[in-house]
Design an enzyme around this catalytic site. Structure first.
Site, mmCIF file in Angstrom:
data_model
loop_
_atom_site.group_PDB
_atom_site.id
_atom_site.type_symbol
_atom_site.label_atom_id
_atom_site.label_comp_id
_atom_site.label_asym_id
_atom_site.label_seq_id
_atom_site.Cartn_x
_atom_site.Cartn_y
_atom_site.Cartn_z
ATOM 1 N N ASP A 112 -4.908 -12.628 3.033
ATOM 2 C CA ASP A 112 -6.214 -12.325 3.593
ATOM 3 C C ASP A 112 -7.428 -12.640 2.860
ATOM 4 O OD1 ASP A 112 -5.032 -10.158 1.807
ATOM 5 O OD2 ASP A 112 -5.159 -8.730 3.401
ATOM 6 N N ASP B 219 -2.914 -10.845 -2.575
ATOM 7 C CA ASP B 219 -3.507 -10.270 -1.377
ATOM 8 C C ASP B 219 -5.076 -9.598 -1.604
ATOM 9 O OD1 ASP B 219 -2.346 -8.532 1.467
ATOM 10 O OD2 ASP B 219 -4.003 -7.754 0.458
ATOM 11 N N HIS C 207 -6.344 -7.130 -0.772
ATOM 12 C CA HIS C 207 -6.643 -5.741 -0.905
ATOM 13 C C HIS C 207 -5.855 -5.226 -2.240
ATOM 14 C CE1 HIS C 207 -7.005 -6.197 3.366
ATOM 15 N NE2 HIS C 207 -7.942 -5.337 3.014
ATOM 16 N N HIS D 119 0.862 -1.177 -0.128
ATOM 17 C CA HIS D 119 -0.084 0.010 -0.093
ATOM 18 C C HIS D 119 0.715 1.310 -0.064
ATOM 19 C CE1 HIS D 119 -3.922 -2.050 0.330
ATOM 20 N NE2 HIS D 119 -3.407 -2.691 1.502
HETATM 21 ZN ZN ZN Z 1 -4.356 -7.273 2.610
#
Ligand code: ZN
Length: 312
Positions: free
Chosen positions: A245, A162, A164, A125
């Site tokens: 995740d 991931d 996200h 991120h």
């Molecule tokens: Zn994540």
């Protein structure tokens, strides 16, 4: 030749407030999962402290100084709503960089076929200008740049499974056709980026998955979009932002992946890497917040890297 496992001794030097999902227990769960007998033949090496200034290969000038200034002498300082920094965080980050680059060297020099780095904090991120989303420095992006700078790679593919979207990695490479960034992620979900329509300079592949979706949808996203894009790109190196995740138990997301899905995607990526880049794969841990899901996902991923049969 055995798969390399890079482990980090100082991961707990980066601490987060009580109740924060990105916590040291995550790496304890990974260590425990990888202590099973089936992993006895991993080539285990400790991550050395790396050079933090390499962060500016991918982040803005002054980025590292700003992190140093944000770092408190003691206690925990807050950078944004969910990103924190402590006195030991930058040593942990530098060791994550050192570990990733150790893996890059070992794979590039042919000492090992592939590598997994069990490191924290995560990195995908972190954007050019700002840390965010539990991430201080974008380690996978630095690794891609070093593959180019040190080993002359012309095309580096980063695959991010991931749950996200890796907005930071996309931000860093959005205008750079020498790096392909391909992500599968739940949408809508934090951080709100990752629209399939956004393709950068033809080097960004965003495969959005709807909440509640599982094995069938993820395999279709890879089979229809991500794998063909990598195939066409013909990378010299394949890096993985390995977050766990998307597991059905994860508290921060709503996909329904099973451990066997992580093995499946890993096997698909290994097959592509075999065809295009002598199997050269370096995988870095990103997220994964249910400790059991994280442990089982990592075990499935690393088993696949080792060439062991798929776990379902
Ligand atoms: Zn994540």
């Amino acid at each position: 030749m055995a798969t390399l496992l890079v482990f980090q001794r100082n991961y707990a030097d980066h601490t987060t407030p009580s109740g924060h999902p990105e916590r040291s227990d995550r790496l304890r769960a990974v260590d425990e999962a990888l202590s099973a007998e089936q992993f006895q033949f991993l080539d285990r090496r400790e991550a050395p402290m790396g050079d933090l200034s390499l962060a500016e290969l991918v982040h803005a000038p002054g980025y590292v100084d700003a992190l140093r200034q944000a770092r408190p002498a003691e206690g925990i300082a807050q950078i944004d709503e969910d990103t924190f920094i402590t006195a030991g965080s930058l040593e942990a980050v530098a060791t994550g960089i050192g570990g990733a680059l150790l893996a890059l060297d070992a794979v590039a020099l042919g000492e090992v076929p592939n590598a997994f780095c069990a490191i924290r904090p995560p990195g995908h991120h972190a954007e050019v200008e700002r840390p965010m989303g539990f991430c201080l420095v974008n380690t996978v992006a630095i690794t891609a740049r070093e593959a180019q700078r040190k080993y002359g790679a012309e095309r580096v593919a980063i695959v991010d499974f991931d749950v996200h979207h890796g907005n930071g990695t996309e931000d860093i490479f959005r205008a750079d056709p020498s790096v392909l960034y391909a992500s599968s992620h739940q949408m809508p979900l934090y951080p709100g980026t990752g629209w399939p329509e956004f393709t950068g300079v033809g080097n960004i592949v965003n495969a959005a998955l709807s909440g509640g979706s599982g094995t069938e949808e993820m395999r279709a996203a890879y089979t229809d979009r991500i794998l063909p894009a990598i195939e066409a790109f013909k990378p010299d190196f394949l890096l993985i932002s390995a977050g766990f995740d998307a597991d059905y138990r994860d508290p921060l997301a709503g996909l329904k992946w099973r451990p066997g899905d992580f093995a499946w995607v890993t096997n698909q990526l290994l097959e592509l890497a075999d065809r295009h880049c002598d199997g050269r794969v370096v995988s870095l841990l990103e997220g994964g917040y249910d400790l059991e899901g994280l442990g089982q996902g990592v075990a499935a991923h690393v088993s696949a890297l080792m060439g062991q049969s798929e776990i379902d």
